[in-house]
Design a protein around this motif. Structure first.
Motif, PDB file in Angstrom:
ATOM      1  N   PHE A  47       0.811  -1.219   0.000  1.00 33.81           N
ATOM      2  CA  PHE A  47       0.000   0.000   0.000  1.00 33.81           C
ATOM      3  C   PHE A  47       0.845   1.271   0.000  1.00 33.81           C
ATOM      4  O   PHE A  47       0.402   2.309  -0.485  1.00 33.81           O
ATOM      5  CB  PHE A  47      -0.959   0.020   1.194  1.00 33.81           C
ATOM      6  CG  PHE A  47      -2.232  -0.744   0.966  1.00 33.81           C
ATOM      7  CD1 PHE A  47      -2.998  -0.555  -0.169  1.00 33.81           C
ATOM      8  CD2 PHE A  47      -2.673  -1.658   1.900  1.00 33.81           C
ATOM      9  CE1 PHE A  47      -4.176  -1.254  -0.376  1.00 33.81           C
ATOM     10  CE2 PHE A  47      -3.855  -2.369   1.716  1.00 33.81           C
ATOM     11  CZ  PHE A  47      -4.608  -2.161   0.566  1.00 33.81           C
ATOM     12  N   LEU A  48       2.038   1.209   0.550  1.00 29.40           N
ATOM     13  CA  LEU A  48       2.879   2.409   0.615  1.00 29.40           C
ATOM     14  C   LEU A  48       3.843   2.529  -0.560  1.00 29.40           C
ATOM     15  O   LEU A  48       4.510   3.551  -0.709  1.00 29.40           O
ATOM     16  CB  LEU A  48       3.651   2.440   1.943  1.00 29.40           C
ATOM     17  CG  LEU A  48       2.791   2.571   3.193  1.00 29.40           C
ATOM     18  CD1 LEU A  48       3.655   2.522   4.451  1.00 29.40           C
ATOM     19  CD2 LEU A  48       1.951   3.847   3.165  1.00 29.40           C
ATOM     20  N   LYS A  57      -4.059  -1.272  -5.724  1.00 30.70           N
ATOM     21  CA  LYS A  57      -4.156  -1.141  -4.278  1.00 30.70           C
ATOM     22  C   LYS A  57      -5.619  -1.205  -3.841  1.00 30.70           C
ATOM     23  O   LYS A  57      -5.953  -1.863  -2.847  1.00 30.70           O
ATOM     24  CB  LYS A  57      -3.526   0.167  -3.804  1.00 30.70           C
ATOM     25  CG  LYS A  57      -2.021   0.217  -3.959  1.00 30.70           C
ATOM     26  CD  LYS A  57      -1.477   1.570  -3.534  1.00 30.70           C
ATOM     27  CE  LYS A  57       0.009   1.678  -3.782  1.00 30.70           C
ATOM     28  NZ  LYS A  57       0.552   2.986  -3.374  1.00 30.70           N
ATOM     29  N   VAL A  58      -6.501  -0.540  -4.574  1.00 28.62           N
ATOM     30  CA  VAL A  58      -7.927  -0.569  -4.245  1.00 28.62           C
ATOM     31  C   VAL A  58      -8.476  -1.981  -4.446  1.00 28.62           C
ATOM     32  O   VAL A  58      -9.310  -2.450  -3.645  1.00 28.62           O
ATOM     33  CB  VAL A  58      -8.710   0.480  -5.070  1.00 28.62           C
ATOM     34  CG1 VAL A  58     -10.214   0.331  -4.870  1.00 28.62           C
ATOM     35  CG2 VAL A  58      -8.254   1.899  -4.699  1.00 28.62           C
ATOM     36  N   PHE A  77     -13.710   5.216   2.565  1.00 31.60           N
ATOM     37  CA  PHE A  77     -12.786   6.097   3.266  1.00 31.60           C
ATOM     38  C   PHE A  77     -11.346   5.606   3.098  1.00 31.60           C
ATOM     39  O   PHE A  77     -10.446   6.392   2.796  1.00 31.60           O
ATOM     40  CB  PHE A  77     -13.161   6.193   4.752  1.00 31.60           C
ATOM     41  CG  PHE A  77     -12.295   7.130   5.526  1.00 31.60           C
ATOM     42  CD1 PHE A  77     -12.368   8.498   5.312  1.00 31.60           C
ATOM     43  CD2 PHE A  77     -11.396   6.656   6.465  1.00 31.60           C
ATOM     44  CE1 PHE A  77     -11.562   9.377   6.015  1.00 31.60           C
ATOM     45  CE2 PHE A  77     -10.588   7.526   7.179  1.00 31.60           C
ATOM     46  CZ  PHE A  77     -10.666   8.890   6.952  1.00 31.60           C
ATOM     47  N   VAL A  78     -11.133   4.313   3.273  1.00 28.31           N
ATOM     48  CA  VAL A  78      -9.789   3.761   3.095  1.00 28.31           C
ATOM     49  C   VAL A  78      -9.360   3.932   1.635  1.00 28.31           C
ATOM     50  O   VAL A  78      -8.201   4.278   1.361  1.00 28.31           O
ATOM     51  CB  VAL A  78      -9.717   2.278   3.536  1.00 28.31           C
ATOM     52  CG1 VAL A  78      -8.352   1.677   3.215  1.00 28.31           C
ATOM     53  CG2 VAL A  78     -10.019   2.160   5.028  1.00 28.31           C
ATOM     54  N   ILE A  82      -6.087   5.797   0.098  1.00 28.81           N
ATOM     55  CA  ILE A  82      -5.198   5.190  -0.899  1.00 28.81           C
ATOM     56  C   ILE A  82      -5.031   6.140  -2.082  1.00 28.81           C
ATOM     57  O   ILE A  82      -3.910   6.423  -2.515  1.00 28.81           O
ATOM     58  CB  ILE A  82      -5.749   3.824  -1.368  1.00 28.81           C
ATOM     59  CG1 ILE A  82      -5.675   2.796  -0.239  1.00 28.81           C
ATOM     60  CG2 ILE A  82      -5.003   3.331  -2.614  1.00 28.81           C
ATOM     61  CD1 ILE A  82      -6.430   1.498  -0.522  1.00 28.81           C
ATOM     62  N   ASN A  83      -6.139   6.652  -2.597  1.00 32.73           N
ATOM     63  CA  ASN A  83      -6.100   7.532  -3.766  1.00 32.73           C
ATOM     64  C   ASN A  83      -5.322   8.814  -3.509  1.00 32.73           C
ATOM     65  O   ASN A  83      -4.689   9.346  -4.418  1.00 32.73           O
ATOM     66  CB  ASN A  83      -7.512   7.872  -4.239  1.00 32.73           C
ATOM     67  CG  ASN A  83      -8.171   6.727  -4.976  1.00 32.73           C
ATOM     68  OD1 ASN A  83      -7.538   6.075  -5.792  1.00 32.73           O
ATOM     69  ND2 ASN A  83      -9.421   6.464  -4.668  1.00 32.73           N
TER      70      ASN A  83
END
Length: 179
Positions: A47-48, A57-58, A77-78, A82-83
């Motif tokens: 994710f990073l 990632k989504v 929200f998560v 990410i975006n």
């Protein structure tokens, strides 16, 4: 709480308020996501990683969501984090969300330190006294510190009420030295 974390936390709280949705399940679900985040170095790495496409990632979030069972608002929200490349601030943002929800619900977070373990009746009585003093609901956490000798220290936000024997002795010592 940083301005960035506060902004994201307030935005989520507003979305939930507009949807007339109870924020408590979303808090719990975000806590579960943070727990997964904290325990999985692989998850954090993917994710990073800025070279890993956001869409993938989504997609990983959606696969992970089959286990976490996030509500649509929590999942979205998560995905927003990410975006916007803000997952490195996840813990702080979720903590800020807890603070915003507590404030909206009139809940004071209280840390109680006592010389010895308090019984359920003592905890209940203390929480009732604090609730009466603050005119809010109370969510208390407890810890022990034998160096207090007796009594309790209550921390509500940045305010500290020191009713410990050690605190009283320290104040007496200061008075004797000053006087």
């Amino acid at each position: 709480m940083s301005a960035l974390a506060a902004r994201y936390a307030r935005a989520l709280a507003e979305v939930l308020r507009e949807a007339h949705q109870n924020p408590t399940p979303v808090q719990s679900q975000l806590d579960d996501f943070v727990a997964a985040w904290n325990t999985s170095a692989d998850l954090r790495e993917v994710f990073l990683d800025p070279s890993f496409p956001v869409a993938e990632k989504v997609a990983i979030l959606d696969k992970l969501n089959t286990k976490l069972q996030l509500t649509q608002q929590a999942r979205n929200f998560v995905a927003v984090l990410i975006n916007h490349g803000r997952l490195h601030d996840l813990r702080e943002i979720v903590a800020a969300f807890h603070e915003v929800v507590d404030e909206e619900l009139g809940v004071s977070v209280v840390a109680v330190t006592s010389a010895r373990a308090l019984g359920e009746d003592q905890r209940r009585d203390l929480e009732q006294q604090i609730a009466g003093m603050t005119q809010t609901k109370i969510r208390a956490s407890y810890q022990e510190d034998a160096s207090l000798l007796g009594g309790v220290i209550v921390r509500i936000g940045s305010t500290v009420y020191d009713g410990s024997v050690r605190g009283r002795l320290d104040r007496l010592k200061e008075e004797l030295i000053a006087g």
